[in-house]
Design an enzyme around this catalytic site. Sequence first.
Site, short mmCIF file in Angstrom:
data_model
loop_
_atom_site.label_atom_id
_atom_site.label_comp_id
_atom_site.label_asym_id
_atom_site.label_seq_id
_atom_site.Cartn_x
_atom_site.Cartn_y
_atom_site.Cartn_z
N GLU A 2 -2.61 -3.20 3.44
CA GLU A 2 -1.74 -2.30 2.71
C GLU A 2 -2.43 -0.95 2.56
OE1 GLU A 2 -0.17 -3.54 -1.06
OE2 GLU A 2 0.73 -5.34 -0.25
N HIS A 40 2.82 2.64 -1.67
CA HIS A 40 2.02 1.65 -0.97
C HIS A 40 2.88 0.98 0.09
CE1 HIS A 40 3.74 -1.24 -3.88
NE2 HIS A 40 3.38 -2.21 -3.06
N HIS A 49 3.91 -2.44 2.68
CA HIS A 49 4.01 -3.90 2.83
C HIS A 49 4.00 -4.21 4.32
CE1 HIS A 49 6.11 -4.86 -1.29
NE2 HIS A 49 4.84 -4.51 -1.43
N ASP A 95 3.37 -6.29 -7.82
CA ASP A 95 3.75 -4.89 -8.07
C ASP A 95 4.35 -4.74 -9.47
OD1 ASP A 95 3.04 -4.26 -5.48
OD2 ASP A 95 5.08 -4.46 -4.71
#
Length: 147
Positions: free
Chosen positions: A32, A90, A92, A103
């Site tokens: 990530e 961010h 995935h 999260d």
Amino acid sequence: MAEKRMYLAKLKIKSSEMRKIDAHALRAFPDECAGLLVGTSGKGGFEVKKAVEAKNTKPSPVGFEADPQFVYKVHKDAEAQGLQLVGIYHSHPDMHSFVSSRDAEFMKYWEHLAWLILGLSRSEVLERKAFTMKDKLIEQIELEILP
Ligand SMILES: [Zn+2]
């Protein structure tokens, strides 16, 4: 009939900054990536002026950890420029763009910030969605990529 979704807020971002984020996500794959969004926020939502890459102190395909010192510095720099920290992005890897339970835990500590999440494969970014948390509830917000 097409359903028109109503969003309460918007996350606006310049395409040049979006491209930087996409590139960061692809470079970090299969881990990530994460970074901070600096800009302004108001009644209508958030406007990102700058995306800042965060050094991931714990690279992993299912999580990230940004250095708190770094977060503090970005915060201070933003303030000095009359801006603020408005969000976090961010990625995935090999997954959809959604708020994972992990999260959601983080979001509790960062209420009222925009969360931009990218779903991607090794070769391309497939999905971009933005969320925010208000009164412990997660809401999807509209993502608008400006020219
Ligand atoms: Zn996530």
